[in-house]
Design a protein around this motif. Structure first.
Motif, PDB file in Angstrom:
ATOM      1  N   ALA B 201      23.283 -24.794  22.870  1.00  0.00           N
ATOM      2  CA  ALA B 201      23.790 -25.344  21.612  1.00  0.00           C
ATOM      3  C   ALA B 201      24.642 -26.579  21.894  1.00  0.00           C
ATOM      4  O   ALA B 201      25.157 -26.769  23.002  1.00  0.00           O
ATOM      5  N   ASP B 202      24.793 -27.418  20.871  1.00  0.00           N
ATOM      6  CA  ASP B 202      25.529 -28.675  21.037  1.00  0.00           C
ATOM      7  C   ASP B 202      26.877 -28.656  20.337  1.00  0.00           C
ATOM      8  O   ASP B 202      27.818 -29.312  20.778  1.00  0.00           O
ATOM      9  N   LEU B 203      26.940 -27.958  19.227  1.00  0.00           N
ATOM     10  CA  LEU B 203      28.177 -27.850  18.458  1.00  0.00           C
ATOM     11  C   LEU B 203      28.342 -26.387  18.065  1.00  0.00           C
ATOM     12  O   LEU B 203      27.361 -25.687  17.823  1.00  0.00           O
ATOM     13  N   VAL B 204      29.607 -25.954  18.025  1.00  0.00           N
ATOM     14  CA  VAL B 204      29.897 -24.579  17.627  1.00  0.00           C
ATOM     15  C   VAL B 204      30.980 -24.614  16.562  1.00  0.00           C
ATOM     16  O   VAL B 204      31.912 -25.418  16.645  1.00  0.00           O
ATOM     17  N   MET B 205      30.832 -23.773  15.553  1.00  0.00           N
ATOM     18  CA  MET B 205      31.906 -23.649  14.557  1.00  0.00           C
ATOM     19  C   MET B 205      32.267 -22.182  14.368  1.00  0.00           C
ATOM     20  O   MET B 205      31.483 -21.287  14.682  1.00  0.00           O
ATOM     21  N   HIS B 206      33.480 -21.975  13.903  1.00  0.00           N
ATOM     22  CA  HIS B 206      33.944 -20.629  13.581  1.00  0.00           C
ATOM     23  C   HIS B 206      34.716 -20.662  12.281  1.00  0.00           C
ATOM     24  O   HIS B 206      35.411 -21.633  11.985  1.00  0.00           O
ATOM     25  N   SER B 207      34.660 -19.578  11.576  1.00  0.00           N
ATOM     26  CA  SER B 207      35.733 -19.252  10.660  1.00  0.00           C
ATOM     27  C   SER B 207      36.778 -18.537  11.516  1.00  0.00           C
ATOM     28  O   SER B 207      36.556 -17.397  11.957  1.00  0.00           O
ATOM     29  N   CYS B 208      37.898 -19.205  11.786  1.00  0.00           N
ATOM     30  CA  CYS B 208      38.947 -18.607  12.625  1.00  0.00           C
ATOM     31  C   CYS B 208      39.625 -17.439  11.909  1.00  0.00           C
ATOM     32  O   CYS B 208      40.342 -16.647  12.526  1.00  0.00           O
ATOM     33  N   THR B 209      39.407 -17.385  10.600  1.00  0.00           N
ATOM     34  CA  THR B 209      39.968 -16.322   9.772  1.00  0.00           C
ATOM     35  C   THR B 209      39.532 -14.949  10.261  1.00  0.00           C
ATOM     36  O   THR B 209      40.236 -13.966  10.054  1.00  0.00           O
ATOM     37  N   LYS B 210      38.385 -14.893  10.906  1.00  0.00           N
ATOM     38  CA  LYS B 210      37.772 -13.604  11.242  1.00  0.00           C
ATOM     39  C   LYS B 210      38.303 -13.104  12.584  1.00  0.00           C
ATOM     40  O   LYS B 210      39.488 -12.970  12.754  1.00  0.00           O
ATOM     41  N   TRP B 211      37.458 -12.889  13.565  1.00  0.00           N
ATOM     42  CA  TRP B 211      37.885 -12.204  14.791  1.00  0.00           C
ATOM     43  C   TRP B 211      38.858 -13.044  15.617  1.00  0.00           C
ATOM     44  O   TRP B 211      39.654 -12.484  16.356  1.00  0.00           O
ATOM     45  N   LEU B 212      38.781 -14.373  15.546  1.00  0.00           N
ATOM     46  CA  LEU B 212      39.699 -15.183  16.352  1.00  0.00           C
ATOM     47  C   LEU B 212      41.138 -14.920  15.919  1.00  0.00           C
ATOM     48  O   LEU B 212      42.016 -14.647  16.736  1.00  0.00           O
ATOM     49  N   GLY B 213      41.389 -15.023  14.607  1.00  0.00           N
ATOM     50  CA  GLY B 213      42.705 -14.662  14.078  1.00  0.00           C
ATOM     51  C   GLY B 213      42.890 -13.155  14.153  1.00  0.00           C
ATOM     52  O   GLY B 213      43.893 -12.650  14.656  1.00  0.00           O
ATOM     53  N   GLY B 214      41.905 -12.460  13.608  1.00  0.00           N
ATOM     54  CA  GLY B 214      41.790 -11.036  13.862  1.00  0.00           C
ATOM     55  C   GLY B 214      42.654 -10.109  13.035  1.00  0.00           C
ATOM     56  O   GLY B 214      42.554  -8.900  13.176  1.00  0.00           O
ATOM     57  N   HIS B 215      43.489 -10.640  12.177  1.00  0.00           N
ATOM     58  CA  HIS B 215      44.395  -9.758  11.442  1.00  0.00           C
ATOM     59  C   HIS B 215      44.355 -10.001   9.937  1.00  0.00           C
ATOM     60  O   HIS B 215      45.225  -9.517   9.212  1.00  0.00           O
ATOM     61  N   GLY B 216      43.371 -10.768   9.500  1.00  0.00           N
ATOM     62  CA  GLY B 216      43.209 -10.971   8.070  1.00  0.00           C
ATOM     63  C   GLY B 216      44.385 -11.667   7.419  1.00  0.00           C
ATOM     64  O   GLY B 216      44.706 -11.403   6.260  1.00  0.00           O
ATOM     65  N   THR B 217      45.022 -12.578   8.159  1.00  0.00           N
ATOM     66  CA  THR B 217      46.217 -13.215   7.601  1.00  0.00           C
ATOM     67  C   THR B 217      46.003 -14.682   7.238  1.00  0.00           C
ATOM     68  O   THR B 217      46.394 -15.109   6.152  1.00  0.00           O
TER      69      THR B 217
END
Lengths: 277, 442
Positions: B201-217
Motif C-alpha cells: 500500500a502507498d497511503l494508510v488512514m485511520h479513524s484514531c477514534t477507534k482502537w488507536l485511541g481505544g477508549h471511546g473518548t
C-alpha cells in the motif's frame, strides 16, 4: 554568463538533475553546490536548499551521476566526484562556487578544494572524518543490493533524534519520521549504487593531505553523537586545514541535515554570511 | 558485523516522536494548547512561512502535541510521515483532496464504512470526483474499473461490517500497474495487526477514534504517507509534481522526495481546509497508543473466545445463532488470506445473524430484541472501544444504502455487529447468552 535554466543540463554528455531551492539560478549571486552522501540524492538537503536560495545564494543541489534524477553511472572514486563537480561548474558557466558536502560529498568537496583551489570559494563539510573506512560486511551487502545495507547505514547514521527512546525522539519537521524517511530515500536509489559510493569512501586515503592543501575557508559541522564519522575524527581533519572552524551539534548523529536542520542552517548562514533577500 | 538496531514496535508505541520536554523535563507529552508560536525574529518568521525552515506557525497547520502523535503513528506504520486530522472522515477527505480535483475518479471497495461510502457516493460527486464501487474480492473487477482519470484505489483491510479481507498485495499491484496509489483504511486492524505498507500500500488512514485511541473518548483521524509511490514517474499527480503557486512555485516531489504527499497534505490541506486535530484529542489518543499492543492482545483474546461461543451456538441443535463471520474461521471465504495478512489476529469485530428470527422481516425484529436485551454490550455507533459494543448496521451505520448496495456491501437485515472489548470474557459470554435467549423467545 552562467545558465539560469538547468532543465536540459548535461555534464560530459550525461543528463544531470540540479535542484535550485525553489528559485532559478541568478548569475548575480554567489553559488553554492550541495553534494549529497552515499546512496542519497539532492533530497537530503531539502531542509537547507530552500533557505539558502532565499538568502542570497544560487543553489545547485545536485544528483550525482547514477543518483536520483540524474543519468549515468555512479563515479567510482572521491577524486572523480571532485572532478565532476568542477565539470558541473564548467557546464553551468560558473567560475567559482562554495561547496557544501555531506559524508561522501564532504570528501569530494575537500578534494575539489585541494586540487581545484581557484574554483572553490569556501567549503562546508558535514559529517566528515579523515578516514571513512567501511566495514567489509556492509560493503558486501551494499554491492549485492541487500536491503540490510540501507538499514545498517540509517541505523548507524542516526543519533537519538532518529532512534528515539528515553532521551531522544522528535523529528524537527512536524509529522515526519526520520528513520523511515531516510530508509525510503535510500531505497529509491538504483541497485548497486550504494556499493559504489561506499567503496569510494572506503578507498579515499588522501583526506589528510588534501586538508593541508586547502587554501579557502572551511567550516566543519560535526554531530556529537555521530558513530560513522565521530566528531573527534572531524576535529582532527579540521586541524589540518589552514583556515577552519568547527561546529559540533549536540544530540546529532551522522544525518545532520535532517536531525538538526536549524543548527546546520545557522552554521551555514554564519559561515556564508547569508542575508534574507 | 552486528546488524542494524532499531527500537521494536511495543517500545515505539511508548517513545516514538517524543523526548522529555526540554523546557520542563515533563516525561508525559505536554498538551500544547496554544493557537500560535512566537517567532524568534522576522527572518525566522519569513522562513517558516516559505517552508525554508521547519517549525510551528499556527496550530491549524501543526502543533507540538499533535506532531508527537503524527510521528508516532508514522513510525508504527513504517511511513515517512503523517498528518492528523479532526476525524477519520477528515483524513479520507484530506487524502483525496491532496491527490485530485474535479474530474478525478476513485475505485473503492464496496465493503467500506458507511460514512466513507456517503462521502464517495453522494458528496464528492458534487465536487466533480466520482467513485466506482467494486466487490473487494473481485480483483478483475477492480482492474476493469480503473479508467484513465482514476487517481486512487481505496479499500479497508477488513471490510466494514462484512469482514471481507482485502488482498492488499494484489490490489496494490493492480493500482501500480495503472500508475496510481492504493490507500488503505486500516482502522479495524491498527499497525499492531497489519502494516499495509509492508504489503504494497502507498497511503494508510485511520479513524484514531477507534482502537488507536481505544477508549471511546476522542475523535480523530490520521493519514500516513508510505513514501514509496513515485509520483513523478506516474505523471498523473500535478499537485505533487508541478509548481504550486500557494508556496511560490514549490514542487513537492522535487523538494521533499518521499515525503511529497504528506508535506503537501499539511501545507495545503490543513492550511486551507483546516480539519486539524485538537491537541487535547491528540493527547487522549496518545494515551491509547501507549497501550495499543496490550489492548490489541486483549481484544484478540476475547474475540477468539466469543467467536468460539457463537460457533457453539451455531452448531448446537437449540443454538440461537444462524451464522458467524470472522476471518479466522475455516469457512470464512478469506480465511487463507487472513492467515497470511493478519497472523496476530483478524481484528475484534464479529458479525453474526440470529436463527429463527421469524416474522418475515429477514431477522430485523430478532436483532432488535437481542440488542435491547444486552446489558453489558453498549448499543452505539462506534467500534474499537475498550468496552464491548453492538449495533445493527442495516438500520444505522449503513442505513443510507439501498437494498442493492446493502447486498453489495454484504450487510444483511439480520446482521449484528459486535465490537469486542476488554471486559472479563465470561461476563461477555453470559450477556450474549441471555440476550440470545431473549431474542429467540419471540
Amino acid at each position: 554568463m552562467p545558465l539560469t535554466d538547468l532543465t536540459d543540463l548535461t555534464v560530459r554528455g550525461v543528463p544531470v538533475f540540479v535542484h535550485t531551492g525553489g528559485r532559478p539560478l541568478d548569475p548575480a549571486r554567489p553559488a553554492v553546490v550541495l553534494i549529497h552522501g552515499a546512496g542519497m540524492d539532492h533530497g537530503v538537503w531539502s531542509l537547507q536548499s530552500r533557505y539558502l536560495a532565499h538568502h542570497g545564494r544560487s543553489v545547485l543541489a545536485v544528483d550525482l551521476p547514477g543518483h536520483g534524477r540524474s543519468g549515468g553511472e555512479p563515479l567510482g572514486s572521491i577524486a572523480e566526484i571532485a572532478d565532476w563537480v568542477v565539470a558541473l561548474l564548467d557546464a553551468v558557466g560558473l567560475e567559482r562556487a562554495a561547496l557544501a558536502g555531506h559524508s561522501m560529498g564532504a570528501l569530494a568537496a575537500l578534494d575539489a578544494a585541494a586540487r581545484h583551489g581557484g574554483r572553490v570559494e569556501a567549503i562546508a563539510l558535514l559529517g566528515v572524518a579523515e578516514r571513512m573506512p567501511v566495514h567489509p560486511d556492509l560493503l558486501a551487502a551494499a554491492r549485492a543490493g541487500d536491503p540490510s545495507a540501507i538499514d545498517l547505514v540509517i541505523g548507524w547514521g542516526h543519533g537519538p533524534r532518529g532512534h528515539g527512546g528515553a532521551s531522544g525522539g522528535g523529528c524537527p519537521v512536524p509529522g515526519l519520521a526520520l528513520i523511515p524517511a531516510a530508509r525510503r530515500l535510500m531505497a529509491a536509489v538504483r541497485p548497486g549504487v550504494l556499493g559504489v559510493d561506499l567503496a569510494a569512501c572506503d578507498g579515499y586515503g588522501q583526506a589528510a593531505d588534501a586538508a593541508g592543501a586547502v587554501g579557502c575557508p572551511a567550516l566543519l559541522v560535526l554531530g556529537a553523537q555521530d558513530r560513522m564519522t565521530p566528531a573527534k575524527a572531524g576535529r582532527a581533519l579540521a586541524s589540518r586545514i589552514a583556515s577552519s572552524q568547527v561546529v559540533v551539534v549536540p544530540q546529532a548523529g551522522h544525518m545532520l541535515m535532517s536531525e538538526a536542520p536549524d543548527a546546520v542552517l545557522d552554521a551555514l548562514a554564519a559561515f556564508l554570511s547569508l542575508r534574507r533577500d | 558485523m552486528a546488524g542494524a538496531k532499531f527500537l521494536k514496535f511495543d517500545t515505539q508505541t511508548l517513545h516514538a516522536g517524543q523526548r522529555p520536554d526540554p523546557a520542563t523535563g515533563a516525561r508525559a507529552v505536554p498538551i500544547h494548547l496554544t493557537s500560535s508560536y512566537v517567532f524568534e525574529n522576522v527572518d525566522q518568521a519569513a522562513a517558516l512561512f516559505n517552508l525554508e525552515r521547519p517549525g510551528h506557525i499556527y496550530s491549524r497547520i501543526s502543533n507540538p502535541t499533535v506532531a508527537v502523535l503524527e510521528e508516532r503513528l508514522a513510525t508504527l506504520e513504517g511511513g515517512v510521515g503523517a498528518v492528523c486530522t479532526a476525524s477519520g472522515q477528515a483524513a479520507l477527505t484530506l487524502a483525496i483532496m491532496t491527490l485530485m480535483g474535479t474530474g478525478g475518479h476513485i475505485v473503492a471497495s464496496a465493503s467500506i464504512y458507511g460514512g466513507s461510502r456517503n462521502l464517495l457516493a453522494y458528496t464528492l460527486p458534487r465536487f466533480g470526483i466520482t467513485t466506482t464501487f467494486v466487490n473487494p474480492r473481485d480483483l478483475d473487477g477492480i482492474r476493469a474499473a480503473i479508467r484513465p482519470e482514476t487517481r486512487l484505489v481505496f479499500g479497508e483491510v477488513l471490510g466494514n461490517p462484512g469482514l471481507e479481507v482485502l488482498d492488499v498485495p494484489s490490489v496494490a499491484a493492480i493500482a501500480h500497474d495503472a500508475g496510481i496509489p492504493l490507500l488503505i483504511d486500516s482502522t479495524f486492524t491498527t499497525p499492531y495487526l497489519c502494516r499495509p505498507f509492508d504489503h504494497g500500500a502507498d497511503l494508510v488512514m485511520h479513524s484514531c477514534t477507534k482502537w488507536l485511541g481505544g477508549h471511546g473518548t476522542a475523535i480523530g483521524g490520521v493519514v500516513v504517507d508510505g513514501g514509496r509511490f513515485d509520483w513523478e514517474a506516474s505523471g498523473k499527480f500535478p499537485t505533487l509534481t508541478e509548481p504550486y503557486a500557494g508556496y511560490h512555485g514549490i514542487d513537492f516531489a522535487e523538494e521533499y522526495g518521499p515525503a511529497a504527499f504528506v508535506m503537501r497534505a499539511r501545507a495545503e490541506g490543513l492550511r486551507d481546509f483546516g480539519a486539524c486535530m485538537s491537541p487535547m484529542n491528540a493527547f487522549q489518543i496518545l494515551q491509547g497508543v501507549e497501550t495499543l499492543p496490550l489492548r490489541m492482545r486483549g481484544h484478540i483474546h476475547n474475540t477468539r473466545k466469543i467467536v468460539g461461543f457463537l460457533e457453539e451456538e451455531l452448531y448446537s441443535e437449540k443454538g440461537a445463532v444462524a451464522w458467524v463471520s470472522y476471518p479466522e474461521l475455516a469457512d470464512h471465504p478469506d480465511h487463507a488470506l487472513a492467515a497470511r495478512l493478519l497472523p496476530h489476529g483478524a481484528g475484534s469485530i464479529i458479525s453474526f445473524g440470529i436463527r429463527g428470527g421469524g416474522g418475515g422481516d429477514g431477522g430485523r425484529e430478532a436483532g432488535r430484541r437481542f440488542i435491547e436485551a444486552l446489558t453489558l454490550f453498549s448499543h452505539l455507533a462506534n467500534v474499537g472501544d475498550a468496552k464491548s459494543l453492538v449495533i445493527h448496521p442495516a438500520s444505522t451505520t449503513h442505513a443510507q444504502l439501498d437494498a442493492e448496495a446493502l447486498a453489495a456491501a454484504g450487510v444483511g437485515e439480520d446482521m449484528i455487529r459486535l465490537s469486542i472489548g476488554l471486559e472479563d470474557c465470561g461476563d461477555l459470554v453470559d450477556d450474549l447468552k441471555q440476550a440470545l435467549r431473549a431474542a429467540t423467545r419471540g
